[in-house]
Design a protein around this motif. Structure first.
Motif, PDB file in Angstrom:
ATOM      1  N   UNK A   1       1.055  -1.322  -0.171  1.00 22.83           N
ATOM      2  CA  UNK A   1      -0.043   0.080  -0.122  1.00 22.83           C
ATOM      3  C   UNK A   1       0.564   1.255  -0.315  1.00 22.83           C
ATOM      4  N   UNK A   2       0.957   2.560  -0.976  1.00 25.16           N
ATOM      5  CA  UNK A   2       1.657   3.059  -0.982  1.00 25.16           C
ATOM      6  C   UNK A   2       1.149   4.520   0.259  1.00 25.16           C
ATOM      7  N   UNK A   3       2.295   5.585   0.148  1.00 26.60           N
ATOM      8  CA  UNK A   3       1.807   6.705   1.246  1.00 26.60           C
ATOM      9  C   UNK A   3       0.636   6.959   1.317  1.00 26.60           C
ATOM     10  N   UNK A   4      -0.262   6.785   0.029  1.00 20.74           N
ATOM     11  CA  UNK A   4      -1.821   7.759   0.141  1.00 20.74           C
ATOM     12  C   UNK A   4      -2.487   6.776  -0.124  1.00 20.74           C
ATOM     13  N   UNK A   5      -2.318   5.005   0.596  1.00 24.22           N
ATOM     14  CA  UNK A   5      -3.506   4.328   0.898  1.00 24.22           C
ATOM     15  C   UNK A   5      -3.409   3.410  -0.223  1.00 24.22           C
ATOM     16  N   UNK A   6      -3.509   4.174  -1.118  1.00 25.81           N
ATOM     17  CA  UNK A   6      -3.999   2.802  -2.738  1.00 25.81           C
ATOM     18  C   UNK A   6      -2.830   1.661  -2.638  1.00 25.81           C
ATOM     19  N   UNK A   7      -4.005   0.533  -3.259  1.00 32.96           N
ATOM     20  CA  UNK A   7      -3.377  -0.554  -3.329  1.00 32.96           C
ATOM     21  C   UNK A   7      -2.223  -1.138  -4.716  1.00 32.96           C
ATOM     22  N   UNK A   8      -1.441  -1.635  -3.730  1.00 39.18           N
ATOM     23  CA  UNK A   8      -0.218  -2.131  -5.313  1.00 39.18           C
ATOM     24  C   UNK A   8      -0.656  -3.353  -5.800  1.00 39.18           C
ATOM     25  N   UNK A   9      -1.217  -3.891  -7.109  1.00 42.36           N
ATOM     26  CA  UNK A   9      -1.318  -5.446  -7.353  1.00 42.36           C
ATOM     27  C   UNK A   9      -0.192  -5.740  -7.135  1.00 42.36           C
ATOM     28  N   UNK A  10       0.105  -7.630  -6.993  1.00 41.68           N
ATOM     29  CA  UNK A  10       1.026  -7.734  -6.756  1.00 41.68           C
ATOM     30  C   UNK A  10       1.723  -8.306  -7.727  1.00 41.68           C
ATOM     31  N   UNK A  11       1.588  -8.351  -9.264  1.00 41.88           N
ATOM     32  CA  UNK A  11       2.384  -8.423 -10.514  1.00 41.88           C
ATOM     33  C   UNK A  11       3.139  -6.583 -10.707  1.00 41.88           C
ATOM     34  N   UNK A  12       2.429  -5.692 -10.164  1.00 40.89           N
ATOM     35  CA  UNK A  12       3.218  -3.934 -10.016  1.00 40.89           C
ATOM     36  C   UNK A  12       4.468  -4.752  -8.838  1.00 40.89           C
ATOM     37  N   UNK A  13       3.638  -5.089  -8.537  1.00 41.04           N
ATOM     38  CA  UNK A  13       5.178  -5.337  -6.519  1.00 41.04           C
ATOM     39  C   UNK A  13       6.470  -6.145  -6.542  1.00 41.04           C
ATOM     40  N   UNK A  14       5.903  -7.344  -7.749  1.00 39.99           N
ATOM     41  CA  UNK A  14       7.142  -7.821  -8.026  1.00 39.99           C
ATOM     42  C   UNK A  14       8.184  -6.734  -9.079  1.00 39.99           C
ATOM     43  N   UNK A  15       7.131  -6.456 -10.085  1.00 39.00           N
ATOM     44  CA  UNK A  15       8.437  -6.016 -11.103  1.00 39.00           C
ATOM     45  C   UNK A  15       8.415  -4.286 -10.069  1.00 39.00           C
ATOM     46  N   UNK A  16       8.080  -4.063  -9.247  1.00 40.03           N
ATOM     47  CA  UNK A  16       8.885  -2.730  -8.183  1.00 40.03           C
ATOM     48  C   UNK A  16       9.737  -3.368  -7.476  1.00 40.03           C
ATOM     49  N   UNK A  17       9.877  -4.943  -6.895  1.00 39.88           N
ATOM     50  CA  UNK A  17      11.119  -6.050  -6.209  1.00 39.88           C
ATOM     51  C   UNK A  17      12.376  -5.554  -7.336  1.00 39.88           C
ATOM     52  N   UNK A  18      11.857  -5.486  -8.411  1.00 45.86           N
ATOM     53  CA  UNK A  18      12.599  -6.344  -9.661  1.00 45.86           C
ATOM     54  C   UNK A  18      13.378  -4.970  -9.897  1.00 45.86           C
ATOM     55  N   UNK A  19      12.732  -3.634 -10.137  1.00 47.59           N
ATOM     56  CA  UNK A  19      13.803  -2.547 -10.444  1.00 47.59           C
ATOM     57  C   UNK A  19      13.617  -1.356  -9.289  1.00 47.59           C
ATOM     58  N   UNK A  20      13.929  -2.434  -7.829  1.00 44.12           N
ATOM     59  CA  UNK A  20      13.994  -1.147  -6.965  1.00 44.12           C
ATOM     60  C   UNK A  20      14.685  -0.411  -6.191  1.00 44.12           C
ATOM     61  N   UNK A  21      15.764  -1.450  -6.288  1.00 38.93           N
ATOM     62  CA  UNK A  21      17.050  -1.194  -5.730  1.00 38.93           C
ATOM     63  C   UNK A  21      17.798   0.063  -6.215  1.00 38.93           C
TER      64      UNK A  21
END
Length: 102
Positions: free
Chosen positions: A16-36
């Motif tokens: 969940x982002x700082x504004x309270x919006x939900x992040x989809x699991x597939x997008x969460x995986x993509x965010x982990x991939x590019x995150x660092x």
């Protein structure tokens, strides 16, 4: 924190982002991939790793919203989700940076 996602590298993205919006699991995986790499890059520009991480979470929530609307219309157009998310993230970083410079 409860509900946080932890990658092998120790990088955390909240579902969940700082504004309270939900992040989809597939997008969460993509965010982990590019995150660092993405947060490291943004940290150089904005100077704060926490702010850079918040921007990544906000971008992930925005991309999740786009994916949900495309799925509702049966109109899937995102072919490279990590690249799409990275571009959305960089747009947010650049927008913040322009505001800081003004």
């Amino acid at each position: 924190m409860a509900g946080e996602f932890r990658s092998e590298a120790g990088f955390r993205i909240s579902p969940i982002d700082p504004l309270g919006r939900t992040i989809e699991p597939v997008v969460l995986d993509a965010a982990e991939e590019i995150g660092q790499r993405a947060v490291h890059y943004a940290e150089k520009l904005v100077g704060d790793p926490a702010l850079a991480t918040n921007l990544l979470e906000e971008s992930a929530a925005a991309v999740s919203r786009v994916l949900r609307s495309q799925q509702a219309q049966n109109d899937i157009h995102v072919h490279d989700l990590p690249a799409y998310l990275f571009r959305a993230f960089i747009r947010r970083v650049n927008k913040l940076r322009r505001r800081q410079l003004a």
